[in-house]
Scaffold this motif. Structure first.
Motif, short mmCIF file in Angstrom:
data_model
loop_
_atom_site.label_atom_id
_atom_site.label_comp_id
_atom_site.label_asym_id
_atom_site.label_seq_id
_atom_site.Cartn_x
_atom_site.Cartn_y
_atom_site.Cartn_z
N ASN A 245 2.17 -30.68 16.67
CA ASN A 245 1.72 -31.10 18.00
C ASN A 245 0.20 -31.02 18.10
OD1 ASN A 245 4.20 -31.74 18.99
ND2 ASN A 245 4.58 -29.69 19.83
N GLY A 246 -0.37 -29.99 17.44
CA GLY A 246 -1.83 -29.82 17.46
C GLY A 246 -2.54 -31.03 16.87
N GLN A 247 -2.03 -31.53 15.76
CA GLN A 247 -2.65 -32.71 15.15
C GLN A 247 -2.53 -33.93 16.05
OE1 GLN A 247 -0.46 -32.19 11.48
NE2 GLN A 247 -2.36 -32.21 10.30
N ARG A 248 -1.37 -34.12 16.65
CA ARG A 248 -1.17 -35.29 17.51
C ARG A 248 -2.07 -35.21 18.74
NH1 ARG A 248 2.91 -36.32 20.10
NH2 ARG A 248 3.95 -34.31 20.14
N GLU A 249 -2.12 -34.02 19.33
CA GLU A 249 -2.93 -33.85 20.53
C GLU A 249 -4.41 -34.04 20.22
OE1 GLU A 249 -2.29 -33.45 23.81
OE2 GLU A 249 -0.21 -33.89 23.31
N TYR A 250 -4.82 -33.56 19.05
CA TYR A 250 -6.24 -33.69 18.70
C TYR A 250 -6.60 -35.16 18.48
CZ TYR A 250 -10.78 -32.57 16.70
OH TYR A 250 -12.13 -32.50 16.47
N ASP A 251 -5.71 -35.89 17.81
CA ASP A 251 -5.93 -37.33 17.62
C ASP A 251 -6.05 -38.04 18.97
OD1 ASP A 251 -6.38 -38.42 15.17
OD2 ASP A 251 -4.33 -39.07 14.79
N LEU A 252 -5.21 -37.60 19.88
CA LEU A 252 -5.19 -38.22 21.21
C LEU A 252 -6.49 -37.91 21.95
CD1 LEU A 252 -3.11 -39.94 22.60
CD2 LEU A 252 -1.97 -37.88 23.40
N GLU A 253 -6.95 -36.69 21.79
CA GLU A 253 -8.21 -36.29 22.43
C GLU A 253 -9.37 -37.09 21.83
OE1 GLU A 253 -8.88 -34.57 24.94
OE2 GLU A 253 -11.03 -34.19 24.72
N ILE A 254 -9.34 -37.26 20.50
CA ILE A 254 -10.39 -38.06 19.85
C ILE A 254 -10.33 -39.49 20.40
CG2 ILE A 254 -11.04 -39.16 17.66
CD1 ILE A 254 -10.11 -36.59 16.25
#
Lengths: 459, 364
Positions: A215-224
């Protein structure tokens, strides 16, 4: 004259390491000085005709299809190769190889992205100085950079459609375990898709592949994505390229919303009573509507057996594309396919309600699709891809019919569409932005066809 | 600013044989510049992502400033990943390019302007703040990108091979800037690289990882002078340390005519009673054409690197039935030996290293 001697080889894209390409993976065997090392799955001899002994900045105009615009951390040029356009990017060998393999893996996973052609190392100038390695990708025909879709008369919903397309691409990438690391409109190309857009990944330099993402990777991509899109829109604002009333921040938030809704629908758990088993089919239909097929569900019953928990495990994008391909052999984007399938259904109901679906589809291709595509004069064939032309023609015909209160025959609608719409559009087969900030060609409203008040197919 | 702690932190990927990061325990001090280095697949990027919140932690904990963030979302950790993406926007000024993420985060305009000015001062970009990025050089654009991370005032900077996509000249320039900037800012920094030169020039301390396991964490000089095991000895240093397994005879090993006494610690190791691995860095040989005390080596090639030159040669096997020994030694760049000639290499006794062949650990 053919270029320098070259050593062609291919290397496996399957490597055990998670995430990034391992350093030292498939490093080209040493070639003689002055000869090129080409890593490629194909051998296109014409590649050797390009001036590899020159730094990209010095490539002669004769080789160039266009100059890219914007600020890039790498030198990039678009060049002609064997009747198509390629993008050539100067970078370090590891970065080039990493991106080449990431794109290859994404292609195998059937995620929309540009096609990697080759990595070239061992480039030298005539006096023997080393030049940076390059990554070569094939330009996606009929694709548009997002900036090409902006003008003062931008249709208000174009931007939201772009962002929805970007969200769908991000969901598809995340479903296959790809962490992008640099999600932005600039790193994406868009193809017209029956009033919407289909997004393709262009830059996989920062990408990493995992069996699945946290989830951390997905959320970070989304934030980017959110920050980059806001930055890109603020930049367009500064440049006066979008209307004042578009709010970059609010618009960029849309990707979060669009992504999360889609992700929840595609992967979320759903519980219901045993008696409501129809909800399994309802979920499948909803996913089909979104353009996905369900390959695998996890269905669990609670300990007391009174309720069911349902979760899609493997979903596959391209529901309508596959159906269109099966019925007709035609390749189209998802919404185009949906649109064409709708027309095919209407055609069958009107003309041969008793004929089976395959036969009727075959007749539709011969009597509707092919006549339209054949009617496009050769000089207009670079305007739009055939499926998009047919979609726009069908819309055009619907509006004409409504306006004239009669059923306008296909041939007449085609002629009207060619003369009144298609002829006035820019060529988009190999569309690229020039160094200046405006799209090449005369700026015109991005209407995507006839401006509709409402849509005939309800989409 | 903050301390960072990995407390026995482990990350396993489904389907992989071993953990990607295996019981990592590491304390990073407030304001420290720590470099994670190791060969491809050693787990260094995974460790960084665990700290960033991009990777689940399967066992153990991660703490920032004493607070357990093991399960905290990435945006709740106050860390900044530095120039993973540094697209500059052509129509926006340098100041806007540096500050736009703060604007998105809702930072008030006056505070935003102050933070941008402060970052620009540190980065020597003040005079360019009103210009468009097109007017900047490659190095200046790189600094604008750094400015974007600085204005956020994170407690920890995280950098994953930030220089890997720069050309050689810009890489060297940016490396120097990162070093001076992070020290001036005093922000705790965790930096991942596969490049040991980068690791040794940047880090206050360097942590060497292999197969997910921490091998040694130490200041660069100590890592170089006292490698904890054979892996670190071979990994740090270029050209690498010469490593030769030699029989022990009366508490010493012989290299040609040289007798090198074992350190006292060797006595505690049963394996070391029979043989040890001797380590000699290429610069720790005295090279002489006629030096009977040294080891006779036939010169195969000489590699001249400008300031330095290295000979690569072959010596007779250390024992009966053994393989010929390959050695590298630094030689006088002004008078390099001829390939094909024979030279004698005498190790500097005070600078040699001994390792236990069974445990692979340093002796003494």
């Amino acid at each position: 004259m053919k270029g320098p001697a070259a050593h062609w080889h291919d290397e496996p894209t399957d490597f055990g390491q998670m995430g990034k390409l391992p350093r030292g993976h498939g490093v080209a065997p040493a070639a003689a000085i002055g000869s090129l090392n080409i890593t490629s799955a194909t051998t296109d001899e014409e590649l050797l005709d390009l001036p590899w002994h020159l730094a990209l900045e010095d490539w002669p105009v004769a080789n160039l299809a266009a100059l890219p615009r914007g600020l890039s951390r790498h030198i990039v040029r678009f060049a002609h190769l064997s009747g198509s356009v390629i993008a050539v990017k100067e970078t370090s060998e590891h970065v080039a190889r990493h991106e080449y393999h990431m794109l290859r893996r994404l292609q195998r996973l059937d995620v929309p992205c540009v096609e990697p052609l080759a990595v070239l190392t061992g480039r030298r100038t005539a006096d023997g100085s080393e030049l940076d390695p390059v990554l070569v990708t094939r330009h996606l025909r009929f694709s548009l950079p997002y900036r090409a879709l902006f003008s003062q008369t931008l249709r208000r919903d174009t931007l939201t459609r772009l962002i929805d397309a970007q969200a769908l691409l991000l969901v598809r990438l995340h479903l296959v375990g790809f962490y992008w690391g640099d999600v932005s409109l600039s790193n994406t190309l868009f193809r017209r898709d029956a009033g919407a857009f289909a997004a393709y990944l262009v830059d996989a330099e920062t990408g990493e592949l995992y069996p699945e993402l946290s989830n951390g990777q997905r959320e970070y991509d989304l934030e980017i994505a959110r920050v980059n899109i806001a930055g890109e829109l603020m930049d367009l604002h500064e440049g006066g390229l979008i209307e004042e009333k578009i709010d970059p921040l609010a618009t960029s938030e849309r990707i979060m919303d669009s992504y999360r809704k889609l992700w929840a629908e595609l992967t979320g758990k759903e519980s219901f009573d045993l008696g409501e088993r129809w909800r399994v089919n309802a979920r499948i239909r909803r996913l089909n509507e979104l353009g996905f097929d369900v390959e695998e569900f996890t269905i669990k019953t609670t300990a007391d057996g009174s309720s069911i928990q349902l979760q899609p495990k493997v979903v596959d994008a391209g529901h309508h594309q596959r159906r269109l391909l099966q019925l007709t052999g035609l390749d189209a984007e998802e919404n185009q396919a949906r649109r064409l399938l709708n027309d095919m259904d209407a055609y069958r109901a009107d003309n041969n309600p008793d004929l089976d679906q395959e036969l009727s589809a075959h007749l539709w291709v011969r009597q509707v699709f092919e006549p339209v595509v054949r009617a496009i004069p050769r000089e207009l064939q670079g305007k739009l891809e055939p499926a998009e032309v047919v979609h726009q023609l069908l819309e055009h015909r619907w509006y004409l019919s409504e306006e004239q209160n009669r059923n306008v025959p296909l041939a007449e609608a085609v002629q009207s569409y060619i003369d009144n719409v298609l002829r006035h559009r820019r060529d988009e087969a190999a569309f690229m932005l020039q160094e200046d900030s405006r799209p090449a060609g005369p700026p015109r409203p991005d209407t995507g066809g006839t401006p509709p008040a409402s849509r005939p197919d309800g989409s | 600013m903050a301390t960072v702690t990995f407390d026995n932190a482990t990350r396993r990927y489904p389907g992989m044989a071993g953990p990607a990061v295996d019981g990592l325990t590491l304390d990073i001090a407030d304001g420290e510049f720590l470099v994670l280095v190791g060969p491809t697949g050693c787990g260094k990027s995974t460790a960084l992502r665990m700290l960033a919140g991009l990777e689940d932690v399967d066992a153990g904990r991660v703490l920032i400033d004493g607070r357990d963030v093991t399960t905290a979302p990435a945006n709740d950790r106050d860390v900044a990943m530095v120039f993973q993406n540094y697209a500059l926007y052509p129509h926006m000024t340098v100041a806007d390019n540096m500050g736009f993420a703060l604007k998105i985060a809702g930072v008030p305009a006056d505070e935003l302007a102050e933070r941008v000015r402060e970052a620009a001062r540190l980065l020597e970009l003040e005079e360019f703040l009103d210009r468009k990025p097109k007017a900047l050089s490659g190095g200046q654009r790189q600094r604008v990108a750094m400015g974007r991370a600085i204005v956020r005032h994170p407690r920890v900077f995280l950098m994953d091979e930030p220089l890997s996509n720069l050309d050689a000249a810009l890489r060297a320039q940016t490396r120097t800037q990162i070093a001076s900037l992070t020290r001036r800012l005093g922000v705790t920094t965790v930096y991942v690289t596969h490049d040991q030169v980068e690791a040794m020039t940047l880090g206050d301390r360097v942590a060497v990882l292999r197969d997910g396991v921490l091998q040694q964490v130490a200041p660069p000089r100590e890592l170089y002078d006292r490698p904890a095991n054979l892996f670190v000895a071979g990994f740090i240093g270029s050209p690498p340390m010469n490593l030769l397994q030699l029989p022990v005879d009366d508490g010493a090993v012989r290299l040609g005519g040289a007798v090198l006494p074992l350190p006292a610690a060797a006595a505690a190791s049963p394996a070391a009673a029979a043989s040890v691995v001797l380590g000699v860095r290429p610069e720790d040989f005295e090279v002489a054409v006629d030096q009977p005390a040294g080891l006779a080596v036939k010169v195969e090639s000489v590699e001249e690197l400008g300031a330095d030159a290295y000979l690569h040669g072959k010596a007779a096997p250390a024992g009966p039935g053994g393989q010929p020994v390959r050695l590298t030694a630094r030689v006088d760049v002004r008078q390099p030996p001829e390939p094909g000639s024979t030279v004698h290499l005498l190790p500097t006794a005070s600078r040699v290293h001994f390792f236990d062949p069974a445990t692979r650990r340093r002796l003494g």
